[in-house]
Design a protein around this motif. Structure first.
Motif, PDB file in Angstrom:
ATOM      1  N   UNK A   1     -10.400  -5.086 -12.204  1.00 32.73           N
ATOM      2  CA  UNK A   1     -10.031  -6.301 -11.477  1.00 32.73           C
ATOM      3  C   UNK A   1      -8.793  -6.078 -10.624  1.00 32.73           C
ATOM      4  N   UNK A   2      -8.734  -6.753  -9.469  1.00 39.84           N
ATOM      5  CA  UNK A   2      -7.569  -6.648  -8.588  1.00 39.84           C
ATOM      6  C   UNK A   2      -7.254  -8.005  -7.979  1.00 39.84           C
ATOM      7  N   UNK A   3      -5.988  -8.183  -7.647  1.00 38.94           N
ATOM      8  CA  UNK A   3      -5.504  -9.487  -7.190  1.00 38.94           C
ATOM      9  C   UNK A   3      -5.985  -9.805  -5.787  1.00 38.94           C
ATOM     10  N   UNK A   4      -5.932  -8.825  -4.868  1.00 38.72           N
ATOM     11  CA  UNK A   4      -6.411  -9.037  -3.504  1.00 38.72           C
ATOM     12  C   UNK A   4      -6.867  -7.702  -2.937  1.00 38.72           C
ATOM     13  N   UNK A   5      -7.360  -7.730  -1.699  1.00 39.06           N
ATOM     14  CA  UNK A   5      -7.935  -6.511  -1.134  1.00 39.06           C
ATOM     15  C   UNK A   5      -6.880  -5.453  -0.856  1.00 39.06           C
ATOM     16  N   UNK A   6      -5.619  -5.851  -0.614  1.00 38.29           N
ATOM     17  CA  UNK A   6      -4.550  -4.861  -0.409  1.00 38.29           C
ATOM     18  C   UNK A   6      -4.279  -4.115  -1.719  1.00 38.29           C
ATOM     19  N   UNK A   7      -4.189  -4.855  -2.803  1.00 38.52           N
ATOM     20  CA  UNK A   7      -4.012  -4.266  -4.129  1.00 38.52           C
ATOM     21  C   UNK A   7      -5.138  -3.284  -4.425  1.00 38.52           C
ATOM     22  N   UNK A   8      -6.373  -3.695  -4.148  1.00 33.02           N
ATOM     23  CA  UNK A   8      -7.538  -2.843  -4.379  1.00 33.02           C
ATOM     24  C   UNK A   8      -7.511  -1.603  -3.496  1.00 33.02           C
ATOM     25  N   UNK A   9      -7.264  -1.784  -2.206  1.00 35.59           N
ATOM     26  CA  UNK A   9      -7.288  -0.669  -1.255  1.00 35.59           C
ATOM     27  C   UNK A   9      -6.238   0.384  -1.597  1.00 35.59           C
ATOM     28  N   UNK A  10      -5.032  -0.055  -1.951  1.00 33.82           N
ATOM     29  CA  UNK A  10      -3.970   0.885  -2.307  1.00 33.82           C
ATOM     30  C   UNK A  10      -4.339   1.700  -3.537  1.00 33.82           C
ATOM     31  N   UNK A  11      -4.847   1.019  -4.568  1.00 30.80           N
ATOM     32  CA  UNK A  11      -5.198   1.738  -5.795  1.00 30.80           C
ATOM     33  C   UNK A  11      -6.347   2.711  -5.560  1.00 30.80           C
ATOM     34  N   UNK A  12      -7.374   2.270  -4.831  1.00 30.07           N
ATOM     35  CA  UNK A  12      -8.532   3.133  -4.568  1.00 30.07           C
ATOM     36  C   UNK A  12      -8.114   4.351  -3.752  1.00 30.07           C
ATOM     37  N   UNK A  13      -7.340   4.135  -2.701  1.00 32.73           N
ATOM     38  CA  UNK A  13      -6.911   5.251  -1.854  1.00 32.73           C
ATOM     39  C   UNK A  13      -6.071   6.248  -2.645  1.00 32.73           C
ATOM     40  N   UNK A  14      -5.097   5.745  -3.400  1.00 40.67           N
ATOM     41  CA  UNK A  14      -4.192   6.635  -4.121  1.00 40.67           C
ATOM     42  C   UNK A  14      -4.914   7.396  -5.226  1.00 40.67           C
ATOM     43  N   UNK A  15      -5.789   6.743  -5.972  1.00 38.80           N
ATOM     44  CA  UNK A  15      -6.431   7.443  -7.083  1.00 38.80           C
ATOM     45  C   UNK A  15      -7.427   8.490  -6.586  1.00 38.80           C
ATOM     46  N   UNK A  16      -8.110   8.206  -5.484  1.00 33.33           N
ATOM     47  CA  UNK A  16      -9.018   9.217  -4.928  1.00 33.33           C
ATOM     48  C   UNK A  16      -8.221  10.401  -4.383  1.00 33.33           C
ATOM     49  N   UNK A  17      -7.113  10.129  -3.721  1.00 33.64           N
ATOM     50  CA  UNK A  17      -6.264  11.201  -3.185  1.00 33.64           C
ATOM     51  C   UNK A  17      -5.714  12.081  -4.305  1.00 33.64           C
TER      52      UNK A  17
END
Length: 273
Positions: free
Chosen positions: A89-105
């Motif tokens: 779960x994520x609070x908003x799309x910015x929260x989601x995008x940051x986590x997805x980008x960083x964890x994949x990187x």
């Protein structure tokens, strides 16, 4: 004249041997294998990409009822699925995008060296340990994959510790880790003092990072030529420290549950009674 022609032919053969492509390819493969810098098309971090896609789907389909069912709540510790599902779960799309980008990187440079299963286990274990830390130091609801992200980030330090001699770009990797940690810490401090919503779970970030370091020493592969004593020392060091951390958090969580009334647990914790 024949001797001269023969010597020239020999010279050409020697030059061909010196510039043979097979040898050059082998060397390049060896360098790339040890450094981990290959084409992303050949080394997609499948485990974390899959998790990221699941997180995106949950963000799209989630509603209030689903969030209430899956988020971590400090007064519902008996519902053990929450220790994992809160990461979806994520609070908003910015929260989601940051986590997805960083964890994949972060996973990209780890999965190609240590394998899909090891990185997935480290990510999930780091997330579970992180939310335990949040339950001990930050009395509130928790959502988001930041604990797992921090576990992946700080596990790079463990990778450098174990494979220092063979890793290329290790200085840049350590520098990037330091810059990211300092930047995120600065943002978190400013955010906390400004009292903006939502509240950042700094306990999950800190404990997730610590668990990533310890678990990296346990799970990550070591170079074959390293001394056996060093391999075993790093493994047992990481395992013992992680077990001590996990047990300490579990005991502290149970103590809080015992001493704090359920109607106050989101406001303050009582550690001793």
């Amino acid at each position: 004249m024949p001797p001269f022609e023969g010597s020239e032919s020999d010279k050409e053969k020697e030059l061909e041997k010196l510039h043979a492509p097979a040898e050059s390819t082998d060397i390049n493969k060896k360098v790339v294998t040890h450094s981990g810098w290959k084409s992303w098309k050949d080394h997609i971090p499948y485990a974390i990409v899959t998790v990221s896609l699941v997180e995106i789907v949950f963000y799209i389909v989630s509603n209030n009822n689903l969030q209430k069912l899956l988020r971590f709540e400090p007064n519902k510790l008996h519902e053990i699925w929450r220790f994992v599902t809160y990461m979806l779960l994520h609070d908003d799309w910015i929260h989601l995008a940051l986590n997805v980008f960083m964890q994949v990187l972060f996973a990209y440079f780890l999965e190609i060296r240590h394998g899909t299963v090891r990185i997935l286990v480290l990510y999930l274990s780091g997330g579970v340990t992180a939310v335990l830390g949040a339950s001990c130091f930050h009395p509130d609801l928790v959502i988001g994959a930041s604990g797992g992200v921090y576990a992946l980030l700080i596990s790079h330090v463990a990778d450098v510790m174990m494979n220092f001699e063979s890793l290329n770009n290790k200085v840049y990797r350590c520098f990037c880790v330091v810059v990211i940690v300092i930047s995120d810490t600065t943002y978190s401090v400013v955010h906390i003092f400004s009292k903006d919503e939502p509240i950042i779970s700094w306990g999950a970030h800190v404990v997730g990072g610590i668990s990533g370091l310890f678990l990296g020493l346990v799970f990550f592969k070591r170079e074959e030529y390293l001394a056996r004593v060093r391999k075993l020392s790093l493994f047992w060091l990481g395992l013992i420290l992680y077990v001590v951390l996990l047990i300490s958090l579990v005991v502290l969580t149970q103590q809080i549950k015992k001493c704090t009334p359920s109607n106050l647990i989101k406001t303050k914790y009582v550690y001793f009674c």
